[in-house]
Scaffold this motif. Structure first.
Motif, short mmCIF file in Angstrom:
data_model
loop_
_atom_site.label_atom_id
_atom_site.label_comp_id
_atom_site.label_asym_id
_atom_site.label_seq_id
_atom_site.Cartn_x
_atom_site.Cartn_y
_atom_site.Cartn_z
N ILE A 63 0.85 -1.20 0.00
CA ILE A 63 0.00 0.00 0.00
C ILE A 63 0.88 1.25 0.00
O ILE A 63 1.77 1.38 0.84
CB ILE A 63 -0.94 0.04 1.23
N LEU A 64 0.62 2.16 -0.93
CA LEU A 64 1.34 3.44 -1.02
C LEU A 64 0.50 4.52 -0.33
O LEU A 64 -0.71 4.59 -0.56
CB LEU A 64 1.56 3.80 -2.49
N ALA A 71 -1.28 7.33 6.26
CA ALA A 71 -0.29 6.41 6.82
C ALA A 71 -0.81 5.79 8.12
O ALA A 71 -0.68 4.59 8.35
CB ALA A 71 1.03 7.14 7.07
N HIS A 72 -1.43 6.63 8.98
CA HIS A 72 -1.95 6.12 10.25
C HIS A 72 -3.11 5.15 10.04
O HIS A 72 -3.21 4.14 10.74
CB HIS A 72 -2.35 7.27 11.18
N ALA A 73 -3.96 5.45 9.05
CA ALA A 73 -5.10 4.56 8.76
C ALA A 73 -4.58 3.20 8.28
O ALA A 73 -5.07 2.15 8.70
CB ALA A 73 -6.00 5.19 7.71
N ALA A 74 -3.55 3.22 7.41
CA ALA A 74 -2.98 1.98 6.90
C ALA A 74 -2.30 1.19 8.02
O ALA A 74 -2.43 -0.03 8.12
CB ALA A 74 -1.99 2.28 5.77
N PRO A 82 3.06 -4.74 3.57
CA PRO A 82 4.00 -3.62 3.42
C PRO A 82 3.31 -2.30 3.07
O PRO A 82 2.40 -2.27 2.24
CB PRO A 82 4.90 -4.08 2.26
N ILE A 83 3.77 -1.23 3.74
CA ILE A 83 3.25 0.13 3.49
C ILE A 83 4.45 1.00 3.08
O ILE A 83 5.48 1.00 3.76
CB ILE A 83 2.59 0.70 4.76
N ILE A 107 6.48 -0.81 7.60
CA ILE A 107 6.45 0.50 6.94
C ILE A 107 7.85 0.97 6.57
O ILE A 107 8.79 0.87 7.36
CB ILE A 107 5.80 1.56 7.86
N THR A 108 7.99 1.50 5.34
CA THR A 108 9.26 2.10 4.90
C THR A 108 8.93 3.17 3.85
O THR A 108 7.76 3.45 3.60
CB THR A 108 10.23 1.03 4.34
N GLY A 109 9.97 3.79 3.27
CA GLY A 109 9.73 4.80 2.23
C GLY A 109 10.43 6.13 2.52
O GLY A 109 11.52 6.15 3.08
N PHE A 110 9.75 7.23 2.16
CA PHE A 110 10.31 8.57 2.30
C PHE A 110 9.64 9.35 3.42
O PHE A 110 8.44 9.28 3.59
CB PHE A 110 10.12 9.37 1.00
#
Length: 296
Positions: A63-64, A71-74, A82-83, A107-110
């Motif tokens: 999920i992006l 982000a909090h909902a996911a 993975p988020i 969770i990962t990303g920018f």
């Protein structure tokens, strides 16, 4: 690949395009080796939980998300799927991940230190209108960074000898009253913090701000493209394009917990000279030379 958007399809179209382009550059072609499921909350924070569950029900692989609220909902909806964050503010501070180097969960990303950048934004606004002493700060109480933004704004204003005025608008329906409150409180300049709902409502927000005839500084460049005076912040579209790198690695088997989170390091100063002229403001030459982009 699922995309949980806080905004609407129309206001997020360029971000969706940027992400799809990033994926295409890595060899992922829609309809051939990847499918997309895009869901939109249309700026309504209460719809996010149901939409996150809907994506999980559609058995997406990742999920992006692009806002703190999404982000909090996911995060609430799943601890295993993975988020990927496309530039969510202060991921460690708001409790999304354990640390930047070792996120530790799903969770990962920018991420971007939006609360720290706010101080610089206030400084730039002060350079443009040094005579403005009363600064209205527009805040969304449903934003996970709400308290950090208000604390950062207060200290930045105090350091410059300015008075910070707290103005809250947490739903689109509250925007009109918020602008009336700024006028009532005799604000002389306005700062709009980085927020998914403000981003979604940027056309309406710009119309309301124009009625005040005051200089307004924004955290996101999209507001300036919509007619705002200036912005200082990261380029959201670039973060969506780069988020594709994380999605690509996860689809190829990488675990989010082991992918270090990247911090947005490029912040752009955007100035709209057409708006400055309409407001009768002369932008200092030193600031124009520092600008990354100038709208004539």
């Amino acid at each position: 690949v699922g995309y949980l958007a806080f905004g609407s399809e129309a206001t997020n179209a360029h971000l969706r395009t940027a992400f799809s382009q990033g994926m295409q550059d890595l060899g992922w072609l829609e309809g051939r080796n990847v499918e997309y499921r895009f869901v939109y909350a249309n700026g309504d924070v209460h719809r996010l939980d149901a939409l996150a569950s809907e994506l999980i029900g559609q058995q997406v692989s990742v999920i992006l998300v692009g806002s703190g609220q999404s982000a909090h909902a996911a995060q609430q909806a799943t601890k295993t799927l993975p988020i990927v964050l496309a530039g969510v503010g202060n991921a460690v501070g708001v409790g999304l991940v354990a640390s930047l180097a070792k996120p530790g969960g799903n969770i990962t990303g920018f991420t971007a230190q939006q609360d720290e950048v706010l101080g610089k934004l206030i400084g730039i606004l002060h350079e443009i209108s040094p005579g403005a002493r009363r600064i209205a700060i527009l805040l969304n109480e449903s934003n996970p960074l709400y308290a950090a933004y208000w604390a950062g704004a207060q200290s930045a204003c105090a350091a410059l000898g300015l008075v910070s005025l707290r103005v809250v608008a947490s739903t689109p329906a509250q925007l009109d009253a918020a602008v009336e409150q700024m006028v009532r409180q005799r604000a002389q300049a306005i700062v709009v913090t980085s927020d998914g709902m403000y981003f979604t409502e940027r056309a309406k927000l710009q119309e309301l701000m124009q009625t005040t005839r005051l200089p307004v500084a924004y955290a996101l460049r999209d507001h300036v493209v919509a007619g705002g005076l200036l912005s200082y912040g990261y380029d959201i579209a670039a973060n969506y394009r780069n988020a594709a790198k994380y999605v690509d690695r996860i689809l190829k088997g990488a675990k989010p917990a082991e992918l270090p989170i990247e911090q947005a390091t490029k912040f752009d100063l955007l100035i709209n000279l057409k708006t400055a002229k309409a407001l009768g403001i002369t932008i200092p030459q030193s600031l124009l030379l520092r600008a990354d982009d100038v709208i004539q």
